[in-house]
Write a protein that holds these residues in place. Sequence first.
Motif, PDB file in Angstrom:
ATOM      1  N   THR A  89       0.893  -1.201  -0.042  1.00 56.25           N
ATOM      2  CA  THR A  89      -0.028  -0.071   0.058  1.00 56.25           C
ATOM      3  C   THR A  89       1.037   1.417   0.090  1.00 56.25           C
ATOM      4  OG1 THR A  89      -0.038   0.117   2.620  1.00 56.25           O
ATOM      5  CG2 THR A  89      -1.881  -1.120   1.299  1.00 56.25           C
ATOM      6  N   ILE A  90       0.186   2.517  -0.179  1.00 55.34           N
ATOM      7  CA  ILE A  90       1.074   3.683  -0.259  1.00 55.34           C
ATOM      8  C   ILE A  90       1.423   3.995   1.079  1.00 55.34           C
ATOM      9  CG2 ILE A  90       0.777   6.135  -0.584  1.00 55.34           C
ATOM     10  CD1 ILE A  90       0.855   4.517  -3.192  1.00 55.34           C
ATOM     11  N   ALA A  91       0.753   3.461   2.246  1.00 56.65           N
ATOM     12  CA  ALA A  91       0.900   3.636   3.546  1.00 56.65           C
ATOM     13  C   ALA A  91       2.399   3.105   3.924  1.00 56.65           C
ATOM     14  CB  ALA A  91      -0.105   3.291   4.540  1.00 56.65           C
TER      15      ALA A  91
ATOM     16  N   PRO B 150      -3.612   0.220  -4.058  1.00 64.97           N
ATOM     17  CA  PRO B 150      -3.079   1.049  -5.122  1.00 64.97           C
ATOM     18  C   PRO B 150      -2.752   0.450  -6.296  1.00 64.97           C
ATOM     19  CG  PRO B 150      -1.188   0.515  -3.821  1.00 64.97           C
ATOM     20  CD  PRO B 150      -2.377  -0.241  -3.269  1.00 64.97           C
ATOM     21  N   THR B 151      -2.797   1.544  -7.303  1.00 66.33           N
ATOM     22  CA  THR B 151      -2.487   1.100  -8.965  1.00 66.33           C
ATOM     23  C   THR B 151      -0.958   0.928  -8.791  1.00 66.33           C
ATOM     24  OG1 THR B 151      -2.326   3.342  -9.766  1.00 66.33           O
ATOM     25  CG2 THR B 151      -4.349   2.115  -9.773  1.00 66.33           C
ATOM     26  N   LEU B 152      -0.306   0.224  -9.726  1.00 63.25           N
ATOM     27  CA  LEU B 152       1.123   0.093  -9.692  1.00 63.25           C
ATOM     28  C   LEU B 152       1.539   1.776 -10.085  1.00 63.25           C
ATOM     29  CD1 LEU B 152       3.888  -1.350 -10.214  1.00 63.25           C
ATOM     30  CD2 LEU B 152       3.005  -1.483 -12.804  1.00 63.25           C
ATOM     31  N   GLU B 153       1.072   2.478 -11.055  1.00 63.03           N
ATOM     32  CA  GLU B 153       1.473   3.641 -11.319  1.00 63.03           C
ATOM     33  C   GLU B 153       1.555   4.737 -10.194  1.00 63.03           C
ATOM     34  OE1 GLU B 153       0.807   7.246 -14.647  1.00 63.03           O
ATOM     35  OE2 GLU B 153      -0.463   5.494 -14.800  1.00 63.03           O
ATOM     36  N   GLU B 154       0.673   4.604  -9.388  1.00 62.07           N
ATOM     37  CA  GLU B 154       0.400   5.263  -8.021  1.00 62.07           C
ATOM     38  C   GLU B 154       1.555   4.953  -7.239  1.00 62.07           C
ATOM     39  OE1 GLU B 154      -4.516   5.936  -7.454  1.00 62.07           O
ATOM     40  OE2 GLU B 154      -3.510   4.333  -6.635  1.00 62.07           O
ATOM     41  N   ALA B 155       1.724   3.685  -6.849  1.00 62.08           N
ATOM     42  CA  ALA B 155       2.847   3.316  -6.061  1.00 62.08           C
ATOM     43  C   ALA B 155       4.328   3.783  -6.598  1.00 62.08           C
ATOM     44  CB  ALA B 155       2.942   1.713  -6.101  1.00 62.08           C
TER      45      ALA B 155
ATOM     46  N   ILE C   7       9.298   7.324  -6.516  1.00 65.22           N
ATOM     47  CA  ILE C   7      10.008   8.191  -7.110  1.00 65.22           C
ATOM     48  C   ILE C   7      10.201   9.533  -6.292  1.00 65.22           C
ATOM     49  CG2 ILE C   7      10.355   9.721  -9.175  1.00 65.22           C
ATOM     50  CD1 ILE C   7       9.297   7.456 -10.682  1.00 65.22           C
ATOM     51  N   ARG C   8       8.974   9.895  -5.572  1.00 64.89           N
ATOM     52  CA  ARG C   8       9.186  11.027  -4.945  1.00 64.89           C
ATOM     53  C   ARG C   8       9.865  10.969  -3.583  1.00 64.89           C
ATOM     54  NH1 ARG C   8       6.422  13.262  -0.535  1.00 64.89           N
ATOM     55  NH2 ARG C   8       5.304  11.328  -0.003  1.00 64.89           N
TER      56      ARG C   8
END
Length: 334
Positions: free
Chosen positions: A84-86, A158-163, A168-169
């Motif tokens: 997850t993003i978290a 999440p989507t792959l792109e969101e992750a 990267i950020r």
Amino acid sequence: MLQLGDEVTFYSVIFVVVLLGSRSAVWTSALTVSVYVFVAVFRFPQVPADRARQVLHPPRGGYGTGKLSAIAHRGGGHDAPENTIAAIREASKNGATGVELDLEFSADGVPILMHDDTVDRTTNGTGPLTKNSFSDLRKLDAAAKHRLRNKFSGEKIPTLEEAVEECIRLQLTIYFDVKGHPYEAAAALKALYKKNPVLYNNSIVCSFEPKVIYRMRQSDPGVVTALTHRPWSLSHYGDGAPRFSSLWKHYWMTLMDVMLDWAHHHVLWRFCGVSAFLIQKNMVSADYVQYWAHRGVEVVAWTVNTKVEKEYYQEFLKVNYITDSLLEDCEPHF
């Protein structure tokens, strides 16, 4: 490159096996030469060593002068809901050099982060991914079964792109663990690398399935890749329990395990042109690390989950490791 010992062993085995079956030195020689030509023509070279090293030992973060990496397994599934993003944010906050993320697909073909082929273990939903569209998956709580569910309640798949955007950020190295779907995965990752060229220098694609890695190299030879391997994976589960109650099936799959292990160490790594070998931690020793170093391949150990283990792999073996937690000792996920 493949070492002379590997070359001799590989083609000697082929020659002996075919000779025993055909009893013809001419046919045996012809077939062995054909295999040699096939491998020479269709194998992929490794990416340049300096770029592979940049991915495996990024200048930022890391431990010691060799810049060893601690990679959060599934984003660090003990410290936050896995994949997850978290989890990605927690891994960065807790000092991870990078994250290992599992690539799967929704029923309508959207690349997402998910380890299993069902949603039952990690979410409040049920059923296989093949029966759940992305809009359905998005409604689920990815923290529902996590030990810290209250802290991360409502976390989404999440989507792959969101992750990737989040990694990267946060300047995290990404280990893309591809569970299957070689053609779909290669296409999705190729598009992602094209959109985000920085990935060539801070990510690696890995898989238990050699076909996935070979297809990825076909799709984009510039991507750094790795094979993942656990001995006896065909005949036993990750906890060591036999997969089959039938004795003949068990021994047959054990034989297949022996052949697969030999192929990984003598053929498949070269055919795919991998830069790293992700291996279950119990196999890793100083001699094993040296074995691969002679072939221009780096060892990454998984899953290393105690303080003592981490010190051993980091200080003595000096290899990167994948861990479920950056904060505390825990049981491994297989």
